[in-house]
Design an enzyme around this catalytic site. Sequence first.
Site, PDB file in Angstrom:
ATOM      1  N   SER A 187      59.642 -40.727  -2.741  1.00 21.24           N
ATOM      2  CA  SER A 187      59.070 -39.846  -2.886  1.00 21.24           C
ATOM      3  C   SER A 187      57.530 -39.551  -2.382  1.00 21.24           C
ATOM      4  CB  SER A 187      59.782 -39.357  -3.533  1.00 21.24           C
ATOM      5  OG  SER A 187      60.978 -39.185  -3.695  1.00 21.24           O
ATOM      6  N   GLY A 188      56.778 -40.237  -2.559  1.00 19.91           N
ATOM      7  CA  GLY A 188      55.507 -40.092  -3.218  1.00 19.91           C
ATOM      8  C   GLY A 188      55.102 -40.759  -1.330  1.00 19.91           C
ATOM      9  N   TYR A 209      64.442 -45.169 -21.710  1.00 23.29           N
ATOM     10  CA  TYR A 209      65.309 -43.868 -21.607  1.00 23.29           C
ATOM     11  C   TYR A 209      66.297 -44.436 -20.496  1.00 23.29           C
ATOM     12  CZ  TYR A 209      61.863 -44.146 -16.769  1.00 23.29           C
ATOM     13  OH  TYR A 209      61.988 -44.099 -15.663  1.00 23.29           O
ATOM     14  N   ASP A 266      54.852 -45.374  -8.583  1.00 24.21           N
ATOM     15  CA  ASP A 266      54.752 -46.574  -9.683  1.00 24.21           C
ATOM     16  C   ASP A 266      54.446 -47.634  -9.832  1.00 24.21           C
ATOM     17  OD1 ASP A 266      56.609 -44.645 -10.676  1.00 24.21           O
ATOM     18  OD2 ASP A 266      58.989 -46.277 -10.160  1.00 24.21           O
ATOM     19  N   HIS A 280      68.351 -13.749 -26.864  1.00 28.54           N
ATOM     20  CA  HIS A 280      69.416 -12.982 -27.475  1.00 28.54           C
ATOM     21  C   HIS A 280      70.882 -13.416 -27.362  1.00 28.54           C
ATOM     22  CE1 HIS A 280      71.090 -13.966 -31.190  1.00 28.54           C
ATOM     23  NE2 HIS A 280      71.903 -12.607 -31.386  1.00 28.54           N
ATOM     24  N   CYS A 285      66.048 -41.519 -10.104  1.00 28.91           N
ATOM     25  CA  CYS A 285      67.506 -39.854 -10.633  1.00 28.91           C
ATOM     26  C   CYS A 285      68.437 -39.385  -9.951  1.00 28.91           C
ATOM     27  CB  CYS A 285      65.866 -39.124 -10.459  1.00 28.91           C
ATOM     28  SG  CYS A 285      63.868 -40.327  -9.831  1.00 28.91           S
ATOM     29  N   CYS A 344      63.648 -42.957  -6.660  1.00 33.37           N
ATOM     30  CA  CYS A 344      64.537 -42.031  -6.625  1.00 33.37           C
ATOM     31  C   CYS A 344      65.781 -41.519  -6.276  1.00 33.37           C
ATOM     32  CB  CYS A 344      63.132 -40.894  -7.192  1.00 33.37           C
ATOM     33  SG  CYS A 344      63.587 -38.696  -7.443  1.00 33.37           S
ATOM     34  N   GLU A 387      66.277 -19.660 -27.822  1.00 34.95           N
ATOM     35  CA  GLU A 387      65.180 -18.129 -28.263  1.00 34.95           C
ATOM     36  C   GLU A 387      64.491 -19.413 -29.608  1.00 34.95           C
ATOM     37  OE1 GLU A 387      67.225 -15.150 -31.046  1.00 34.95           O
ATOM     38  OE2 GLU A 387      69.208 -16.251 -29.483  1.00 34.95           O
ATOM     39  N   LYS A 410      71.873 -41.560 -10.310  1.00 32.26           N
ATOM     40  CA  LYS A 410      71.539 -41.413 -12.379  1.00 32.26           C
ATOM     41  C   LYS A 410      72.126 -39.535 -12.531  1.00 32.26           C
ATOM     42  CE  LYS A 410      68.579 -40.782 -14.609  1.00 32.26           C
ATOM     43  NZ  LYS A 410      67.261 -40.949 -15.262  1.00 32.26           N
ATOM     44  N   LYS A 411      72.082 -38.725 -12.004  1.00 34.38           N
ATOM     45  CA  LYS A 411      71.863 -37.285 -12.905  1.00 34.38           C
ATOM     46  C   LYS A 411      73.017 -37.244 -11.835  1.00 34.38           C
ATOM     47  CE  LYS A 411      71.253 -33.886 -14.829  1.00 34.38           C
ATOM     48  NZ  LYS A 411      69.741 -32.688 -14.187  1.00 34.38           N
ATOM     49  N   GLU A 441      69.999 -43.439 -21.280  1.00 34.69           N
ATOM     50  CA  GLU A 441      70.748 -43.071 -20.116  1.00 34.69           C
ATOM     51  C   GLU A 441      72.044 -43.598 -19.704  1.00 34.69           C
ATOM     52  OE1 GLU A 441      67.151 -40.017 -18.501  1.00 34.69           O
ATOM     53  OE2 GLU A 441      68.115 -42.028 -17.996  1.00 34.69           O
ATOM     54  N   ARG A 470      61.053 -45.290 -28.111  1.00 33.26           N
ATOM     55  CA  ARG A 470      59.505 -45.318 -28.439  1.00 33.26           C
ATOM     56  C   ARG A 470      58.587 -45.253 -27.483  1.00 33.26           C
ATOM     57  NH1 ARG A 470      55.448 -49.661 -27.650  1.00 33.26           N
ATOM     58  NH2 ARG A 470      56.691 -50.612 -25.463  1.00 33.26           N
ATOM     59  N   GLY A 493      65.964 -50.084 -25.032  1.00 33.71           N
ATOM     60  CA  GLY A 493      65.954 -49.185 -25.818  1.00 33.71           C
ATOM     61  C   GLY A 493      65.350 -47.677 -24.663  1.00 33.71           C
ATOM     62  N   TYR A 513      65.112 -37.021   4.646  1.00 33.89           N
ATOM     63  CA  TYR A 513      64.073 -37.640   4.889  1.00 33.89           C
ATOM     64  C   TYR A 513      63.555 -37.764   6.145  1.00 33.89           C
ATOM     65  CZ  TYR A 513      62.511 -38.144  -0.270  1.00 33.89           C
ATOM     66  OH  TYR A 513      63.103 -37.614  -1.620  1.00 33.89           O
TER      67      TYR A 513
END
Length: 485
Positions: free
Chosen positions: A15-16, A178, A336, A468, A48, A43, A473, A51-52, A182, A205, A176, A99
């Site tokens: 992406s970058g 993300y 990265d 609400h 990303c 990604c 909120e 995974k999503k 995930e 952490r 442990g 892309y």
Amino acid sequence: MADFDHDLFVIGGGSGGVRAARMAAATGASVALAEESRMGGTCVIRGCVPKKLMVFASEYAGMVDDAQRYGWQLERGRFDWPSFRGNLHQELDRLEAIYRRMLDTAGVTVHDSRAVLQDAHSVRLDDGTVVTARHILVATGGHPVRPEITNAHLGMVSDDIFNLETLPKSLLIVGGGYIACEFACILNGLGVEVTQYYRGAQILRGFDEEARGMIADAMKARGVNLFCGTDIVEMRPASAAAADPATRAGMSEAEGTEAAEHDAALPEERAGGPVWVKATNGEERSFDAVLFATGRRPNTAGLGLEAVSLETGRFGEMPVDDYSQTAVPSIYAIGDVTNRINLTPVAIREGMAFVETVFKGNPTPVDHDLVPSAVFTQPEFGTVGLTEEEAREQEPIEVYSASFRPMQHAFAGREDRVLMKLIVSQETRRVLGCHIVADGAGEMIQLAGIAVKMGATKEDFDRTVAVHPTMAEEIVTMREPVRRA
């Protein structure tokens, strides 16, 4: 330009790199880009995006139970991994094509090849072709790593998940962070029996302590067998472990020897199970597969940095200044591979700042302050700014925190709780940090991030009328701090 083939050569089609190439080409510059794998990078192809999509897939099982409470006559079916995987790869193919089309439309010359630095202004491609450029931008990203233990090759890494032929019935996740958390939630939601070992005292952490604890409790409640303070002591192919005298169950000596010889002959690159594992907590058992989510490292090996006398940092990263420039003036690096903030939107911003600096004559340092992010556990975790622990080391603070069962969950009989938390400076009243644990926290933190980035005070939040009934909120209705530090 007459002295060079191009104004810019980009190494890496993530992406970058793609954004930088397109934006530079839009200024009229001659741009080329080399990518040795698939266009889109981590990604889009193995991070990303897939995974999503797996997160979405994993959430449907729980929706059936909730829907029944809301009056729908539904029955839980069977998850079809091959069908989902086929649809997933079709989507990744579609995105990769987009892309490529964007690069082609922008007039960027694309080389489907590995590119290696040859000197400060040239790169060498796989076929031996040497291409020269006034500027070179390295955007090669990173890769997952296995721990340095015997038989680590038996375990998968995150890149392998999306290509599994079948889902394992049981899986051990080691780590442990993300990514580990995930995938623990995703695969648990897809019906895999998930065990997770993390050698630290608590998962995630570096994130807010209160949020970490809530997510860990929620993961356990949903069925993840989470063990903190636990690591692997030993791992072997399950049949070899069964042949070991300490773990043998009914095998003759000849059978045990034959099994051990068979496993010793397996190729080193084999990943997957079944794998026998001995843990520091004394547990010994076999898993269908082991997934290592124990960190990532920048892709700098074999890049030719020695040819331009560029040294890497402690973790193999390319050191750069505030403008993404390396010690060699013509060579820049983003994303990265620099190991700054390893998030796709950050790499894109770094690429855009590079183009502003180099091709638009507008020196633009990269802003890495107050970057919002999300962890797609179940429930999600959205965060921006300082944690409570970081903030109280910096200055006197007030903490506003609320934990409750949201309406949708309470009606469905679920015990899931959400957390809304603000860290506020006692002196300036600025909101220093916002942390949300809830379904859709990633969506919420994007909007909260605007206010925090603008320097909003607690009183600015208080003056905002609540929407609400919503979970969000609570962010603007917390009036009294739960503690001061």
